[in-house]
Write an enzyme that holds these catalytic residues in place. Structure first.
Site, mmCIF file in Angstrom:
data_model
loop_
_atom_site.group_PDB
_atom_site.id
_atom_site.type_symbol
_atom_site.label_atom_id
_atom_site.label_comp_id
_atom_site.label_asym_id
_atom_site.label_seq_id
_atom_site.Cartn_x
_atom_site.Cartn_y
_atom_site.Cartn_z
ATOM 1 N N SER A 92 6.983 -6.360 2.873
ATOM 2 C CA SER A 92 6.079 -5.498 3.047
ATOM 3 C C SER A 92 4.716 -6.128 4.070
ATOM 4 C CB SER A 92 5.091 -5.149 1.734
ATOM 5 O OG SER A 92 3.875 -4.497 2.046
ATOM 6 N N ARG B 58 8.122 -6.992 9.076
ATOM 7 C CA ARG B 58 9.070 -6.967 7.930
ATOM 8 C C ARG B 58 10.627 -7.120 8.116
ATOM 9 N NH1 ARG B 58 6.085 -1.735 7.270
ATOM 10 N NH2 ARG B 58 7.831 -0.590 8.513
ATOM 11 N N GLY C 32 0.916 -1.098 0.082
ATOM 12 C CA GLY C 32 0.100 0.109 0.028
ATOM 13 C C GLY C 32 0.991 1.232 -0.006
ATOM 14 N N GLU D 276 13.011 4.068 3.191
ATOM 15 C CA GLU D 276 13.007 4.345 4.531
ATOM 16 C C GLU D 276 13.326 5.587 4.926
ATOM 17 O OE1 GLU D 276 14.019 1.592 8.335
ATOM 18 O OE2 GLU D 276 15.858 2.334 7.335
ATOM 19 N N LYS E 107 5.268 -10.823 1.291
ATOM 20 C CA LYS E 107 4.224 -10.217 2.032
ATOM 21 C C LYS E 107 4.001 -10.828 3.303
ATOM 22 C CE LYS E 107 0.835 -7.077 2.374
ATOM 23 N NZ LYS E 107 1.037 -5.730 2.243
ATOM 24 N N GLN F 73 16.502 -4.273 5.591
ATOM 25 C CA GLN F 73 16.523 -4.355 4.252
ATOM 26 C C GLN F 73 17.601 -3.282 3.637
ATOM 27 O OE1 GLN F 73 12.088 -4.547 3.214
ATOM 28 N NE2 GLN F 73 12.162 -4.288 5.363
ATOM 29 N N PRO G 291 21.054 -1.164 4.331
ATOM 30 C CA PRO G 291 21.710 -0.241 5.089
ATOM 31 C C PRO G 291 20.585 0.758 5.773
ATOM 32 C CG PRO G 291 22.450 0.577 3.238
ATOM 33 C CD PRO G 291 21.652 -0.669 2.992
ATOM 34 N N SER H 151 8.384 0.279 -1.952
ATOM 35 C CA SER H 151 7.783 -0.103 -0.814
ATOM 36 C C SER H 151 8.256 0.554 0.507
ATOM 37 C CB SER H 151 7.847 -1.631 -0.704
ATOM 38 O OG SER H 151 7.350 -2.165 0.603
#
EC number: 3.5.2.15
Length: 370
Positions: free
Chosen positions: A233, A195, A83, A303, A163, A355, A357, A349
């Protein structure tokens, strides 16, 4: 075996018309679809129900098309919906198909080609989410998927999409009623734990981390432990991990290849160009029109840097009480990628715990060979 990949725009979360058109025109066969990887236009948070809505729409469509139950559809096709299409990111889905072909006449000079394998873990109990059971189950599943896909070397794995589930108030209550604790009592934080545990499972399977260095305590705590190819995700619509492993193998035919690079931060355009270069689509400083024409799709994680800075400049993504930081990050990374490939309809995502660094993440490209 031969993989095919198709990127299809979506006008709304229930829009399956693009996929239906490909099937009706005979471009792909419904029986050969193994994964639908989507970007839906919800908020990407706990209460984002567009992910489940889109999954249901596709299950209904494939159930009718294949003449099987929705449950059977869910057992043969991985529906992985992420999403959040903030900024200029365009809602879309990527369809993966696998054709059984005879590649015995393939020569070594033809090289490795895209191999994909979907696989599912068992369902997790609420108290297992974001903890070592999720790590080890994910690792086992990734190893099985590699074997089934004929990917012998971990270095040939370039993107593993998962997922995974999250914790709701009801799921937490269920665990407590049975005398168990949960990884966190914050439903939104549980997405990060799930995650992160899934990503560390990928890292464990690929030899990027040692099992002796893993424990419940390091999940979302020690970001020196990560996978450079993991993309996970979380969603409310499932209780297991649905996984698709993407790599290159000599056992597969076709004209598709996959490559990846590691974004050091959210504005690392050089890594995007390196990922393109990895599949022969950026010979010079920037990709040409012809090179971009061979790109099927780009996949990345995003991120907000947890230290509050990007290249020694303060950012405020973590301090925004109105818009979650993952939403900011998705918009930024999508814009960086779109500016290079000239297309905002790419998969980004949010939430990249373990996931890549801290503050960065993997970026992968699937493209056709020249």
């Amino acid at each position: 075996m031969q993989a095919q990949v198709f990127r299809v725009p979506m006008s709304n979360p229930a829009d399956v018309s693009g996929v239906a058109k490909l099937i009706d025109e005979g471009v792909i066969r419904a029986e050969e679809v193994v994964c639908v990887l989507g970007k839906t236009e919800g908020n990407g948070c706990v209460n984002d129900f567009t992910r489940g809505y889109t999954t249901l729409a596709f299950k209904v469509y494939f159930s009718e098309k294949l003449g099987v139950s929705r449950q059977e559809v869910g057992e043969r096709i991985a529906f992985i919906m992420s999403g959040g299409t903030e900024g200029v990111m365009a809602p879309h889905c990527t369809i993966f198909t696998v054709q059984k072909t005879d590649n015995k006449q393939k020569t070594a000079a033809e090289g490795k080609r895209l191999a994909v394998q979907q696989i599912f873990t068992r369902e997790f109990l609420p108290e297992e989410i974001g903890r070592m059971p999720q790590v080890t189950e994910t690792a086992d599943a990734v190893r099985r998927a590699m074997r089934e896909a004929g990917i012998a070397d971990a270095s040939d794995v370039h993107f593993v999409q998962v997922k995974c589930p999250l914790l709701t108030a009801g799921r937490m209550h269920d665990a407590v009623e049975r005398g168990h604790t949960v990884a966190t009592e914050d439903t939104y934080e549980s997405m990060g734990y799930s995650r992160g545990a899934s990503a560390l499972g990928i890292a464990l399977a690929l030899g990027e981390v040692e099992k002796a260095n893993l424990s419940d305590e390091v999940i979302t705590a020690d970001y020196s432990l990560y996978s450079s190819v993991a993309s996970t995700s979380a969603g409310i619509e499932l209780m297991n991990n649905e996984i698709i492993v993407m790599g290159n193998s000599r056992a597969w035919g076709g004209d598709l290849v996959i490559g990846h690079a590691e974004m050091k931060d959210a504005i690392d355009g050089a890594a995007v160009r390196q990922a393109l270069r990895d599949v022969g689509c950026c010979e010079n400083d920037l990709p040409t029109v012809d090179e971009l024409g061979r790109v099927v799709n780009v996949f990345a994680k995003a991120e907000a840097s947890p230290d509050g800075e990007v290249r020694n400049r303060r950012h405020t993504m973590l301090d925004d009480s109105d818009i979650n930081s993952t939403r900011h990050a998705r918009a930024v990374v999508n814009a960086v990628i779109a500016s290079i490939v000239g297309d905002p309809m790419v998969y980004v995502s949010g939430g990249s715990e373990h996931q890549g660094p801290a503050g960065g993440g993997p970026v992968a490209v699937i493209a056709r060979t020249a």
